[in-house]
Design a protein around this motif. Structure first.
Motif, PDB file in Angstrom:
ATOM      1  N   LEU A 293      20.581   8.454  71.014  1.00  0.00           N
ATOM      2  CA  LEU A 293      21.692   7.540  70.735  1.00  0.00           C
ATOM      3  C   LEU A 293      21.398   6.214  71.422  1.00  0.00           C
ATOM      4  O   LEU A 293      21.567   6.080  72.637  1.00  0.00           O
ATOM      5  N   PRO A 294      20.943   5.195  70.676  1.00  0.00           N
ATOM      6  CA  PRO A 294      20.600   3.917  71.302  1.00  0.00           C
ATOM      7  C   PRO A 294      21.833   3.238  71.899  1.00  0.00           C
ATOM      8  O   PRO A 294      22.956   3.434  71.423  1.00  0.00           O
ATOM      9  N   PRO A 295      21.660   2.424  72.931  1.00  0.00           N
ATOM     10  CA  PRO A 295      22.788   1.655  73.469  1.00  0.00           C
ATOM     11  C   PRO A 295      23.416   0.780  72.388  1.00  0.00           C
ATOM     12  O   PRO A 295      22.705   0.150  71.597  1.00  0.00           O
ATOM     13  N   GLY A 296      24.739   0.782  72.331  1.00  0.00           N
ATOM     14  CA  GLY A 296      25.444  -0.037  71.350  1.00  0.00           C
ATOM     15  C   GLY A 296      25.539   0.570  69.976  1.00  0.00           C
ATOM     16  O   GLY A 296      26.104  -0.051  69.068  1.00  0.00           O
ATOM     17  N   ALA A 297      24.995   1.765  69.782  1.00  0.00           N
ATOM     18  CA  ALA A 297      25.020   2.397  68.462  1.00  0.00           C
ATOM     19  C   ALA A 297      26.397   2.982  68.165  1.00  0.00           C
ATOM     20  O   ALA A 297      27.249   3.125  69.051  1.00  0.00           O
ATOM     21  N   ALA A 298      26.619   3.337  66.916  1.00  0.00           N
ATOM     22  CA  ALA A 298      27.821   4.042  66.488  1.00  0.00           C
ATOM     23  C   ALA A 298      27.396   5.287  65.729  1.00  0.00           C
ATOM     24  O   ALA A 298      26.313   5.347  65.142  1.00  0.00           O
ATOM     25  N   VAL A 299      28.251   6.301  65.758  1.00  0.00           N
ATOM     26  CA  VAL A 299      28.047   7.516  64.970  1.00  0.00           C
ATOM     27  C   VAL A 299      29.085   7.521  63.861  1.00  0.00           C
ATOM     28  O   VAL A 299      30.279   7.319  64.105  1.00  0.00           O
ATOM     29  N   VAL A 300      28.628   7.728  62.629  1.00  0.00           N
ATOM     30  CA  VAL A 300      29.506   7.703  61.467  1.00  0.00           C
ATOM     31  C   VAL A 300      29.367   9.018  60.712  1.00  0.00           C
ATOM     32  O   VAL A 300      28.250   9.439  60.384  1.00  0.00           O
ATOM     33  N   LEU A 301      30.502   9.661  60.445  1.00  0.00           N
ATOM     34  CA  LEU A 301      30.565  10.824  59.565  1.00  0.00           C
ATOM     35  C   LEU A 301      31.366  10.438  58.334  1.00  0.00           C
ATOM     36  O   LEU A 301      32.396   9.767  58.458  1.00  0.00           O
ATOM     37  N   HIS A 302      30.928  10.857  57.153  1.00  0.00           N
ATOM     38  CA  HIS A 302      31.736  10.581  55.967  1.00  0.00           C
ATOM     39  C   HIS A 302      31.500  11.639  54.902  1.00  0.00           C
ATOM     40  O   HIS A 302      30.435  12.277  54.830  1.00  0.00           O
ATOM     41  N   SER A 303      32.499  11.821  54.058  1.00  0.00           N
ATOM     42  CA  SER A 303      32.409  12.780  52.957  1.00  0.00           C
ATOM     43  C   SER A 303      31.609  12.173  51.813  1.00  0.00           C
ATOM     44  O   SER A 303      31.265  10.981  51.824  1.00  0.00           O
ATOM     45  N   ASP A 304      31.347  13.001  50.779  1.00  0.00           N
ATOM     46  CA  ASP A 304      30.566  12.483  49.663  1.00  0.00           C
ATOM     47  C   ASP A 304      31.402  11.650  48.704  1.00  0.00           C
ATOM     48  O   ASP A 304      30.908  11.240  47.651  1.00  0.00           O
ATOM     49  N   GLY A 305      32.659  11.370  49.072  1.00  0.00           N
ATOM     50  CA  GLY A 305      33.416  10.348  48.353  1.00  0.00           C
ATOM     51  C   GLY A 305      32.881   8.957  48.618  1.00  0.00           C
ATOM     52  O   GLY A 305      33.235   8.000  47.917  1.00  0.00           O
ATOM     53  N   LEU A 306      32.026   8.824  49.641  1.00  0.00           N
ATOM     54  CA  LEU A 306      31.312   7.582  49.921  1.00  0.00           C
ATOM     55  C   LEU A 306      29.854   7.775  49.554  1.00  0.00           C
ATOM     56  O   LEU A 306      29.248   8.816  49.844  1.00  0.00           O
ATOM     57  N   THR A 307      29.286   6.797  48.913  1.00  0.00           N
ATOM     58  CA  THR A 307      27.858   6.842  48.658  1.00  0.00           C
ATOM     59  C   THR A 307      27.111   6.627  49.968  1.00  0.00           C
ATOM     60  O   THR A 307      27.588   5.930  50.879  1.00  0.00           O
ATOM     61  N   GLY A 308      25.923   7.221  50.065  1.00  0.00           N
ATOM     62  CA  GLY A 308      25.102   7.024  51.246  1.00  0.00           C
ATOM     63  C   GLY A 308      24.258   5.769  51.187  1.00  0.00           C
ATOM     64  O   GLY A 308      23.510   5.477  52.123  1.00  0.00           O
ATOM     65  N   ARG A 309      24.402   5.000  50.112  1.00  0.00           N
ATOM     66  CA  ARG A 309      23.554   3.811  49.930  1.00  0.00           C
ATOM     67  C   ARG A 309      24.185   2.581  50.552  1.00  0.00           C
ATOM     68  O   ARG A 309      24.453   1.573  49.895  1.00  0.00           O
ATOM     69  N   TRP A 310      24.443   2.665  51.837  1.00  0.00           N
ATOM     70  CA  TRP A 310      24.901   1.507  52.596  1.00  0.00           C
ATOM     71  C   TRP A 310      23.996   1.378  53.815  1.00  0.00           C
ATOM     72  O   TRP A 310      23.341   2.326  54.224  1.00  0.00           O
ATOM     73  N   GLY A 311      23.967   0.202  54.372  1.00  0.00           N
ATOM     74  CA  GLY A 311      23.104  -0.024  55.525  1.00  0.00           C
ATOM     75  C   GLY A 311      23.548  -1.228  56.323  1.00  0.00           C
ATOM     76  O   GLY A 311      24.504  -1.927  55.970  1.00  0.00           O
ATOM     77  N   LEU A 312      22.839  -1.482  57.406  1.00  0.00           N
ATOM     78  CA  LEU A 312      23.204  -2.592  58.281  1.00  0.00           C
ATOM     79  C   LEU A 312      23.130  -3.934  57.561  1.00  0.00           C
ATOM     80  O   LEU A 312      23.906  -4.839  57.829  1.00  0.00           O
ATOM     81  N   ALA A 313      22.167  -4.056  56.636  1.00  0.00           N
ATOM     82  CA  ALA A 313      22.038  -5.319  55.916  1.00  0.00           C
ATOM     83  C   ALA A 313      23.284  -5.617  55.084  1.00  0.00           C
ATOM     84  O   ALA A 313      23.604  -6.777  54.824  1.00  0.00           O
ATOM     85  N   ASP A 314      24.002  -4.557  54.673  1.00  0.00           N
ATOM     86  CA  ASP A 314      25.217  -4.742  53.888  1.00  0.00           C
ATOM     87  C   ASP A 314      26.432  -5.047  54.765  1.00  0.00           C
ATOM     88  O   ASP A 314      27.478  -5.444  54.254  1.00  0.00           O
ATOM     89  N   GLN A 315      26.321  -4.814  56.077  1.00  0.00           N
ATOM     90  CA  GLN A 315      27.450  -4.955  56.996  1.00  0.00           C
ATOM     91  C   GLN A 315      27.070  -5.812  58.203  1.00  0.00           C
ATOM     92  O   GLN A 315      27.161  -5.388  59.352  1.00  0.00           O
ATOM     93  N   PRO A 316      26.635  -7.053  58.002  1.00  0.00           N
ATOM     94  CA  PRO A 316      26.195  -7.877  59.141  1.00  0.00           C
ATOM     95  C   PRO A 316      27.339  -8.125  60.120  1.00  0.00           C
ATOM     96  O   PRO A 316      28.463  -8.441  59.744  1.00  0.00           O
TER      97      PRO A 316
END
Length: 352
Positions: A293-316
Motif C-alpha cells: 500500500l503506497p503512501p497516499g494511496a486509496a483502496v477502492v472496492l466496487h460492484s460490476d455495476g461499474l466498469t473497470g475501465r477507469w484510471g488515474l488519467a481519467d480522474q486527475p
C-alpha cells in the motif's frame, strides 16, 4: 428493511434512508426540499437547523437545474453504530467549474443571479466537499450532524465512504457495504447480491451481518468464510473483504466473485485477486493475498455495476481527496452499466 448497524460499523443505508432525485428542471428543488425534510425528521433536527438543511439542499438543487447537465442528488442517512449524519451528494456531467475557489465567493455568478449557492452551502454544513473538472462535471456533498452530536464523531470524519444505487425501477439496492476502523486497520466489505431487488438486497444484508459477527482483529479470509456460511440461506452473491493497514503499508484481501478491488496509488492502480464462485452457494478454496500500500494511496472496492475501465488519467487530482468525492466521482464516471451500483473508497489520510 430498516437500518442495519453494528457497534463501530458504518454501513450502506437501506432504501428508506437513501433517496435519489434527478434535478434537471427548477421545479425539482421543491421535491428535494420535501424529501430531505422527511429524512431530517428521522434524526430529530430542530426548527432552526432544519431550516438550514432545507436552504442548503434547495440551493444545491437550484444550482444543478440552472448550471448543470444531467444533475442528480442523492440524499441519505449515514449511520455509524449509534451515531448518524444526514447528507446530500450532487453530481452532474458538465460543464464543470473553471475556477472553484472563485465560485465559492458570495456574489460570484455566471448567470446574473446573486450567486449565493456554494458559499452558503459550505457555511451551513458541518462538513462539505467539492471537486470539479471542466467538461467532465462537478461533485458536491454536504453533511449535517443531528443536534448534540460531538464534532468528529463516527462517520462524520472517517477516512472511508461508500455509495450505493439500485438499478432503475427497483427501490432496494442489491449491493451493500460495511466498514470499520479497529486498531489502525480499516476492515471493509462490499457485497453484490445475485440479481436485483429484494432478494438480492437480502443476500447483501446477510453478508453485512456476517462481517459484523466475525471476530476482529481478523484475517479477511476468515471473515469471508464466515460471510460465506451466513449467506447460505440466500441466493448468494459476490463479496470482497479488505483489511487496509496504512501504518504497515499493506492491504490484505480476499474475495469470491466479481467485486473489483483496486489499490490506487500516485503512479498506478493495481487490481486485487478474487477466486471464482458465488458466496453462500459455491466457492473454490478462499485465498488471501497481501499487497503493498503506497503512501497516499486509496483502496477502492466496487460492484460490476461499474466498469473497470477507469484510471488515474481519467480522474486527475482526485487521489488524496475526501473519500466521498472519490466514491461519487467513480460512480458517476464508471457506473455506466444497467445494474445495481456500489463503490467504497478507503483513503490513507485522516486516520484517528
Amino acid at each position: 428493511m430498516g437500518p442495519l448497524t453494528g457497534a463501530g460499523w458504518t454501513t450502506s443505508p437501506p432504501a428508506g434512508e437513501s433517496l435519489r432525485v434527478r434535478v434537471e428542471e427548477a421545479s425539482a428543488a421543491a421535491g428535494v426540499r420535501r424529501r430531505i425534510t422527511a429524512l431530517a425528521g428521522r434524526l430529530g433536527f430542530g426548527a432552526e437547523r432544519l431550516g438550514q438543511v432545507q436552504l442548503a439542499a434547495t440551493e444545491a438543487a437550484t444550482n444543478l437545474a440552472a448550471h448543470a447537465r444531467q444533475g442528480e442528488m442523492l440524499m441519505r442517512i449515514v449511520r455509524d453504530g449509534g451515531a448518524a449524519a444526514l447528507e446530500f451528494v450532487c453530481v452532474d456531467r458538465g460543464p464543470g467549474i473553471a475556477d472553484v475557489p472563485v465560485s465559492r465567493m458570495d456574489g460570484y455568478s455566471t448567470t446574473g443571479t446573486l450567486g449565493l449557492g456554494l458559499g452558503s452551502i459550505e457555511r451551513l454544513a458541518d462538513r462539505s466537499g467539492l471537486c470539479s473538472r471542466p467538461r467532465a462535471g462537478t461533485v458536491l456533498y454536504a453533511r449535517f450532524l443531528p443536534p448534540g452530536t460531538p464534532a468528529g464523531r463516527g462517520a462524520a470524519d472517517a477516512p472511508f465512504a461508500g455509495l450505493t444505487l439500485p438499478i432503475d425501477g427497483e427501490e432496494e439496492c442489491g449491493d451493500a457495504y460495511t466498514v470499520r476502523l479497529v486498531d489502525g486497520t480499516a476492515y471493509a466489505m462490499l457485497c453484490d447480491g445475485l440479481g436485483h431487488g429484494p432478494l438480492a438486497a437480502r443476500a447483501a444484508w446477510e453478508a453485512v451481518r456476517g462481517v459484523h459477527e466475525a471476530a476482529l482483529p481478523g484475517r479477511p479470509a476468515d471473515i469471508l468464510q464466515h460471510v460465506h456460511r451466513r449467506m447460505a440461506p440466500t441466493r448468494g452473491g459476490a463479496v470482497a473483504v479488505a483489511a487496509v493497514e496504512p501504518a504497515a503499508g499493506r492491504v490484505r484481501f480476499a474475495g469470491i466473485g466479481n467485486v473489483a478491488g483496486w489499490i490506487v496509488g500516485p503512479e498506478r492502480r493495481q487490481g486485487m485477486i478474487s477466486v471464482p464462485g458465488i458466496t453462500g452457494t459455491h466457492a473454490k478454496r478462499i485465498r488471501e493475498h497481501d499487497y503493498d500500500l503506497p503512501p497516499g494511496a486509496a483502496v477502492v472496492l466496487h460492484s460490476d455495476g461499474l466498469t473497470g475501465r477507469w484510471g488515474l488519467a481519467d480522474q486527475p487530482g482526485l487521489l488524496g481527496r475526501d473519500p466521498l468525492l472519490i466514491a461519487a466521482s467513480l460512480l458517476r464516471d464508471a457506473g455506466v452499466r444497467r445494474d445495481d451500483r456500489s463503490v467504497l473508497a478507503v483513503t490513507t489520510s485522516g486516520w484517528r
